[in-house]
Structure formats: structure tokens, C-alpha cells
Design an enzyme around this catalytic site. Structure first.
Site, PDB file in Angstrom:
ATOM      1  N   ASP A   1    -109.015   8.363 -45.685  1.00 44.81           N
ATOM      2  CA  ASP A   1    -109.324   9.659 -45.073  1.00 44.81           C
ATOM      3  C   ASP A   1    -109.244  10.813 -46.063  1.00 44.81           C
ATOM      4  O   ASP A   1    -108.499  10.769 -47.040  1.00 44.81           O
ATOM      5  CB  ASP A   1    -108.321   9.950 -43.955  1.00 44.81           C
ATOM      6  CG  ASP A   1    -108.542   9.108 -42.715  1.00 44.81           C
ATOM      7  OD1 ASP A   1    -109.332   8.151 -42.774  1.00 44.81           O
ATOM      8  OD2 ASP A   1    -107.909   9.411 -41.687  1.00 44.81           O
TER       9      ASP A   1
ATOM     10  N   HIS B   1    -104.979   7.327 -47.380  1.00 44.39           N
ATOM     11  CA  HIS B   1    -105.596   8.604 -47.774  1.00 44.39           C
ATOM     12  C   HIS B   1    -105.927   8.558 -49.266  1.00 44.39           C
ATOM     13  O   HIS B   1    -105.017   8.436 -50.088  1.00 44.39           O
ATOM     14  CB  HIS B   1    -104.645   9.770 -47.477  1.00 44.39           C
ATOM     15  CG  HIS B   1    -104.378   9.965 -46.016  1.00 44.39           C
ATOM     16  ND1 HIS B   1    -103.461   9.197 -45.327  1.00 44.39           N
ATOM     17  CD2 HIS B   1    -104.919  10.824 -45.116  1.00 44.39           C
ATOM     18  CE1 HIS B   1    -103.448   9.578 -44.059  1.00 44.39           C
ATOM     19  NE2 HIS B   1    -104.320  10.557 -43.902  1.00 44.39           N
TER      20      HIS B   1
END
Length: 259
Positions: free
Chosen positions: A67, A211
Site C-alpha cells: 500500500d 507497505h
């Protein structure tokens, strides 16, 4: 523009240290070199050279998702994934695609999947109907511009969703993709800890949340890939993981089993 978004991402682990380094004159400097260890030959045999041929109804599959990019660390991650011949899904923030389109181009060229993570990483449940729609629509447009296709998956920032968010996702033909494994890598910037948590929690058919804006998370990926490959896992995109199941726009998915 990047500085404003970094503040927005703070609650999800964003920091100014993730912005491309600049010299005193303000020019962007070359990314630091990446040193990767060669994957173990036995582990490499567990990786699929052609992820589209993997049948996750019978194979041991996992979908690694990343992400908040694309940013500098995304480029380093691509080198790691290519070395291990693994595919992943990138849930991109529209404003970051606008800032770093060349990285998204490389993600697409390497066969990874691009999905919608809104325009500015806003909590969609707090927005007006118009604002919510704009966050999704603008990111759909920039993905289409740079990836060449319409995204079919989205992930609401912070996992914050409700009936209005689901309705908007359905309007744009997007399934809401959550996760089964969360190592809290945005909170704990510890490579060894992130790796241990992913390896302890992952089961066949899982979607893993990471992430690619954090170097500590990216540095955990080689160990994750090697260890899971030794257990017989295939690394596929979310769409590859869910292939053959009933995936409906507006509905939530955390793993293959839940479909």
C-alpha cells in the site's frame, strides 16, 4: 505535493524519510544501490515462473499486497520481486502515481497488479458522497492513464469502510480488498519482526498487507519470499488468488477461502 501527502500518511506509517533524497540544490539524487542475496535454489523451485498458470484452487497460494506507493522504496521492491520471480498487487495512492508515474510503469511492465487506494489516502467514511466518489474516480483515471486498464480492486485507507463506501466501490466496479495477515509494519519499523509476523500468520489463500513506503518492510520481503517458497507457496496477485471464485464489486475479501 508530496510533502502534503506524507503528512496524510502519517497515521499509516508515512514519513518524510520516504521521499526521494535531494541534494543541497534541491535536485533528486540517484536511488541507493540495492544488495540482494541470491535465493536458495531449492526455495526458487517453489516459485512460479508464470503466475497466471497457477491454479489457486489446488495450489498453495498467497497474495502479497503493498500500500501507499509508488515511491522510492517501491523501486527497490521491484528489484527484489524480480529476483525471486514473484508477483504482487500494488494498492496505489493516486497522487503518488501522479508524482512517480515511471515507477508504476515498471510495476506494470513486470507483470504486477495495480489497484485503487484512493487519491489522497483519506478516511472514506468521513467524506461527503461527492468527496468519497472523487477519491475513487480520480485514482481510477490515473491508473487507466498509466497502467492502461481499469482497476477492478480497491482498498479503503485504514480499512475504514461502511455501506456508503461499499456502494461507491460497486458503482466503479471495484471489490474491496482487505487482508488476512497484518504484521503492523507501519507501526513497528523492524525488519526481523515484520518477517516473523508474516511467516507466523500466513496460511494458504491469504492476502498479506505490507507497505512499500517503508524500507524496513521492503527489506523483510526477501526473507518472507524465501521462507514461504520453502513451504511450497506460490506468489500471485490478488486477482490470481481469487480467480475461479465469485468476486463481486462492493463486497469485501480478505482471503480466498472467504469467497
Amino acid at each position: 505535493m508530496v510533502a502534503g501527502l506524507i503528512a496524510t500518511l502519517a497515521a499509516c506509517g508515512g514519513s518524510a524519510g520516504n521521499v526521494a533524497p535531494m541534494n543541497a540544490a534541491g535536485a533528486v539524487t540517484a536511488p541507493r544501490p540495492v544488495t540482494l542475496r541470491e535465493p536458495d535454489p531449492d526455495a526458487r523451485r517453489g516459485l512460479s515462473p508464470e503466475f497466471t498458470r497457477v491454479n489457486c484452487a489446488v495450489a498453495k497460494c498467497v497474495a502479497l499486497t503493498f500500500d501507499d506507493g509508488p515511491m522510492e522504496e517501491s523501486d527497490k521492491l521491484l528489484q527484489i520481486l524480480a529476483r525471486y520471480r514473484a508477483k504482487a498487487t500494488f494498492f496505489v495512492v493516486g497522487r503518488m502515481v501522479e508524482e512517480n508515474p515511471e515507477i508504476l510503469h515498471r510495476e506494470v511492465a513486470d507483470g504486477h497488479e495495480i489497484a485503487n487506494h484512493t487519491w489522497s489516502h483519506a478516511d472514506l467514511t468521513s467524506l461527503s458522497p461527492e468527496g468519497l466518489r472523487a477519491e475513487i474516480e480520480k485514482t481510477q483515471a490515473v491508473i487507466k492513464q498509466h497502467a492502461g486498464y481499469d482497476a477492478t480492486l480497491m482498498r479503503p485507507p485504514y480499512g475504514a469502510t461502511n455501506a456508503r463506501v461499499a456502494s461507491a466501490a460497486k458503482e466503479f466496479g471495484l471489490a474491496e480488498i482487505m487482508w488476512a495477515v497484518d504484521p503492523l509494519d507501519w507501526q513497528n519499523r523492524d525488519t526481523a519482526l515484520v518477517e516473523r509476523r508474516v511467516l507466523a500468520q500466513t496460511r494458504p489463500g491469504d492476502i498479506v498487507l505490507l507497505h512499500d513506503i517503508h524500507s524496513s518492510s521492503v527489506d523483510a520481503v526477501p526473507g518472507i519470499l524465501a521462507a514461504l517458497a520453502e513451504r511450497g507457496y506460490k506468489f500471485v496477485t490478488v486477482s490470481g488468488l481469487l480467480a475461479g471464485t465469485s468476486v463481486e464489486p462492493g463486497r469485501q475479501y480478505r482471503d480466498r477461502a472467504a469467497t
